[in-house]
Design a protein around this motif. Structure first.
Motif, PDB file in Angstrom:
ATOM      1  N   ASP A  40       0.836  -1.208   0.000  1.00  0.00           N
ATOM      2  CA  ASP A  40       0.000   0.000   0.000  1.00  0.00           C
ATOM      3  C   ASP A  40       0.869   1.255   0.000  1.00  0.00           C
TER       4      ASP A  40
ATOM      5  N   ILE B 143      -1.830   5.032  -3.086  1.00  0.00           N
ATOM      6  CA  ILE B 143      -3.218   5.434  -3.351  1.00  0.00           C
ATOM      7  C   ILE B 143      -4.096   5.027  -2.175  1.00  0.00           C
ATOM      8  N   TRP B 144      -5.095   5.859  -1.886  1.00  0.00           N
ATOM      9  CA  TRP B 144      -6.008   5.513  -0.790  1.00  0.00           C
ATOM     10  C   TRP B 144      -7.287   4.904  -1.343  1.00  0.00           C
ATOM     11  N   ASN B 145      -7.537   3.652  -0.999  1.00  0.00           N
ATOM     12  CA  ASN B 145      -8.817   3.009  -1.283  1.00  0.00           C
ATOM     13  C   ASN B 145      -9.377   2.476   0.025  1.00  0.00           C
TER      14      ASN B 145
ATOM     15  N   THR C 123     -13.199  -2.621   1.499  1.00  0.00           N
ATOM     16  CA  THR C 123     -14.555  -3.157   1.371  1.00  0.00           C
ATOM     17  C   THR C 123     -14.599  -4.650   1.690  1.00  0.00           C
TER      18      THR C 123
ATOM     19  N   HIS D 230      -8.736   7.778   8.214  1.00  0.00           N
ATOM     20  CA  HIS D 230      -9.821   6.820   7.975  1.00  0.00           C
ATOM     21  C   HIS D 230     -10.556   6.495   9.268  1.00  0.00           C
TER      22      HIS D 230
END
Lengths: 437, 373
Positions: free
Chosen positions: B133, B138-140, B143, B178
């Motif tokens: 990561d 990138i921030w995802n 899920t 987050h």
């Protein structure tokens, strides 16, 4: 020979209900979560030779039920349709003990009895015993359900209603009553009295008229309070068999298209029907008493519990942990959700024969998938009708060696053998070392 | 003597089951005597119970976790700017971990809808995925694979390394921010509409507030306290091929020093929740709880007697946890048998809560998709 009207009414109403019940089953998607998707099933041992249906087979079974139900309702192709319904419905019922319900058993029995009746010839009279057989069977269901309520939990402790009714305090009008324990007592006693007396009131020409509304009220009440599906409606319909032929004719005359035709033919005697009826009822009367063969608390060991009209009698929250061990001697816990659906886990946790059956399935699966010979034991904590939790079965017994038979379930611990979870935790190691495990 | 007999002689006090066929009159007398006494209506005030839980425990709990998340995030931002120390970040992480134990039991409603529990504390964390990561940059938001997010991922970054390059600092800030987003969302949900809904659903049917709360209470205790915090590290339950300790499964593995603190705090949290107790200005206040619910059922085996047993077992378990010595990851290897006996005490609480308490309260929690009869 008598007017066949009551029998024809029963056939029409029953047919309509089984169609409704089948469609409801499909609508809720239960064919998927009960038949197709479970990883393993728990067939009744005597019927374990039945193949578990795939998608096509399931569709055929439910198609057969719908066709058969239609045939029962209309009376066309009656014999073959009834046989089709009886076989398909009973097949599905026998696939998994998890889904056993007394009213499924009842539906099987009624459709079986229709097989031997002449309920399809609407303009023909029938011998009285054809109608009386249904009256006996339906009366027996009430009477035996009532007898089953004559136990100390139900009458003296008002259990399990005392646990269930307070959940309904938000019901309009009567909801406020449910917080009182006296209400649970009143409901328990009234329910037992209703069930036992129902056949006699329904048989009596004098009382039937005012008792039938009580029947309707009773069943509607149970429908409101408990998640029991179509059972109340099945009983409300079936209890109409007790009304006279004239009353049935007057009822159907209200619907122009459904009016019963006049009797123009004399019915034929069915050979040996009387003998069949007597034998059948004798079996029905005796079979529920097989529990007398077993010592101990019936609600606890559940040997002889099913197929006996014991309805709404137990609240049995339970927590089961299964352990396996192979030749390396290392003990592992079984992750139940890898094997069981939510409904199966609930039933396996509280019903001794299913605990044993699950152990046998684990033994076979570990052998065939991983080629390991395993032993299985289970720690099962169960609370029956508000009692404190106790160990349900011997926690150190190798369950994989037990076969389910009709013998006494000696692996079930007596209900008065109380050991608390903490006591058990403290002495467990010592007990394990002393056991064969 | 066989084990079965050993179990039999331990106690003989169960309520015996008597089939009654001709004793209705006797029973009427029993009943008549009984209905006069005061403990015969279970007129427990569920509405007040829910209000106490919502207003004094759940919402303040989420508020605290939200504040702790902000403090953690701010400390990481300051550390990135060079105006604060790594040590400060580590202390804030410890505080966040402790605060999490207080809201972990409420894994329904807003927490469920926002995937809060799995996002905040899925462990062991996947270190190589975290490194990946960092490279991606990138921030995802998660899920499905949650094991490189939340507190355990922050634990890895803050405690595994003493130096951080700029990419690592970016990732740290993404992770802490987050947490802030999630906790603020859940806190606001409870404060806005959900809290009012929660308090107004006073029944005990499937899906009612008390049903959801108890279901979650039992699930989280069984799975996330008993099993995850101690069971898996000692190698007791779960996947196949267990029999030795799995030290890297402890909570906050990289900090390594406070796994036991978190276990202790979690049990305290369940104790307070069971008792309905809460804190105002660090002062413990006794509120309406499940203990009072049980006591309202009378002086019966499933009433105040059961409450006594639960209270005792919680104390015994807390004392047992105190016998563990830090770090837990080493203790489960060096003193595996002792650790297992602590686990056994925690296990006994599952029985008392999940079977006895649930069997007494008559609250429906099973989501079995079928009719009963």
């Amino acid at each position: 020979m008598v007017d066949s009207a009551p029998l024809i009414s029963l056939r029409r109403l029953f047919g309509a209900l089984v169609i409704f019940s089948t469609l409801r089953f499909l609508f809720y998607g239960w064919y998927d979560c009960q038949i197709l998707s479970p990883i393993i099933t728990f067939p009744f041992e005597e019927f374990s030779f039945l193949y578990r249906p795939n998608h096509l087979g399931t569709s055929l079974l439910f198609g057969g039920m719908l066709l058969g139900g239609f045939s029962i309702m209309t009376g066309r192709f009656f014999k073959i349709g009834t046989a089709l319904f009886f076989l398909c419905f009973t097949y599905v019922e026998l696939l998994d003990k998890t889904n056993y319900l007394n009213h499924y058993y009842f539906v099987s029995i009624i459709s079986f009895l229709f097989l031997f009746s002449r309920a399809h010839k609407e303009n023909s009279s029938v011998s009285a015993i054809q109608i009386d057989l249904f009256k006996c069977m339906i009366g027996l269901v009430y009477f035996y359900a009532g007898l089953a309520k004559l136990n100390s939990d139900w009458l003296l402790e008002a259990q399990p209603l005392a646990l269930w009714l307070p959940a309904h305090t938000s019901l309009p009008i009567i909801g406020g009553l449910f917080k009182f324990k006296a209400t649970a007592y009143a409901f328990s006693w009234a329910g037992a009295f209703f069930d036992i007396s129902a056949p006699f009131f329904l048989l009596s020409d004098k009382f039937r008229k005012w008792f039938y509304p009580v029947v309707v009220g009773f069943h509607v009440m149970t429908w409101l309070l408990f998640p029991i599906g179509v059972f109340p409606w099945v009983m409300i319909c079936c209890a109409t068999i007790f009304f006279s032929a004239e009353e049935h004719r007057r009822f159907w005359a209200l619907f122009p298209g459904l009016k019963l035709p006049e009797i123009t033919q004399t019915g034929e005697k069915i050979i040996l029907f009387k003998l069949f009826a007597i034998c059948f009822m004798l079996i029905q009367m005796l079979f529920p008493f097989r529990y007398l063969m077993y010592s101990g608390n019936l609600f606890w060991h559940e040997a002889g519990y099913r197929f006996s009209w014991r309805v709404m009698l137990i609240e049995k929250p339970s927590w089961a942990t299964f352990f396996i061990k192979d030749s390396t001697g290392k003990e592992e816990e079984v992750n139940l959700s890898n094997w069981l659906t939510v409904a199966q886990e609930k039933m396996v946790s509280s019903q001794p024969d299913m605990i044993v059956q699950f152990a046998g399935i684990l033994r076979d699966k570990y052998k065939s998938i991983q080629d390991r010979d395993i032993k299985v034991r289970a720690e099962v904590w169960t609370s029956l009708n508000g009692r404190r939790s106790q160990l349900l079965i011997d926690p150190f017994r190798d369950l994989s060696k037990i076969e389910n038979t009709w013998a006494e379930r000696d692996y079930v611990l007596p209900i008065d053998s109380v050991i608390s979870p903490t006591e058990f935790a403290r002495i467990k190691k010592q007990l394990i070392q002393q056991s064969d495990w | 003597m066989s084990n079965k007999n050993r179990l039999l002689i331990l106690n003989n006090a169960g309520r015996v089951f008597r089939p009654v066929f001709i004793l209705p009159i006797l029973a009427v007398i029993f009943h008549g005597c009984g209905s006069g006494s005061s403990d015969n209506s279970s007129s427990f005030d569920r509405s007040s119970l829910l209000s106490n839980y919502c207003d004094n425990i759940i919402i303040p709990g989420y508020e605290d976790f939200y504040n702790k998340s902000i403090q953690l995030h701010e400390s990481v931002v300051l550390y990135s700017e060079g105006t604060s120390t790594l040590q400060d970040c580590r202390e804030q992480l410890y505080n966040s971990y402790l605060s999490w134990q207080r809201v972990m039991p409420f894994a329904f409603g807003p927490a469920y809808n926002n995937l809060l529990n799995v996002s905040v504390n899925t462990y062991p964390t996947d270190a190589s995925q975290i490194e990946q990561d960092i490279l991606n940059g990138i921030w995802n938001p998660p899920t499905s694979d949650f094991d490189h997010f939340g507190l355990p991922a922050i634990d890895y970054l803050l405690n595994f390394k003493d130096q951080h390059d700029s990419d690592e600092l970016v990732r740290l800030q993404q992770l802490t921010s987050h947490l802030v987003d999630l906790s603020s969302e859940v806190y606001n949900n409870w404060n806005d509409a959900y809290g009012a809904d929660f308090k107004s659903s006073t029944g005990t049917e499937l899906g009612s507030s008390i049903s959801q709360l108890l279901n979650s209470f039992n699930q989280v205790y069984e799975q996330n306290v008993r099993k995850q915090k101690l069971g898996l590290p000692v190698g007791i339950s779960g996947a196949i091929d267990i029999g030795n300790s799995l030290p890297d499964k402890v909570e906050a593995f990289y900090a390594n020093t406070y796994s036991i603190d978190l276990l202790y705090e979690a049990l305290l949290s369940f104790q307070d929740l069971y008792n309905g107790d809460y804190y105002l200005n660090e002062q413990k206040i006794e509120g309406l709880g499940l203990d009072d619910y049980l006591i309202s059922l009378g002086e019966e085996e499933y009433g105040s007697e059961l409450d006594d047993d639960i209270q005792n077992q919680v104390e015994v378990s807390l004392a047992a946890i105190s016998t563990l010595s830090s770090p837990l990851s080493e203790y489960v290897v060096s003193n595996r048998d002792e650790a297992i006996s602590v686990y056994i005490e925690l296990q006994a609480l599952v029985v008392l809560w999940k079977v006895d308490m649930m069997g007494s309260l008559g609250v429906l929690v099973t989501y079995a998709d079928n009719d009963g009869d």
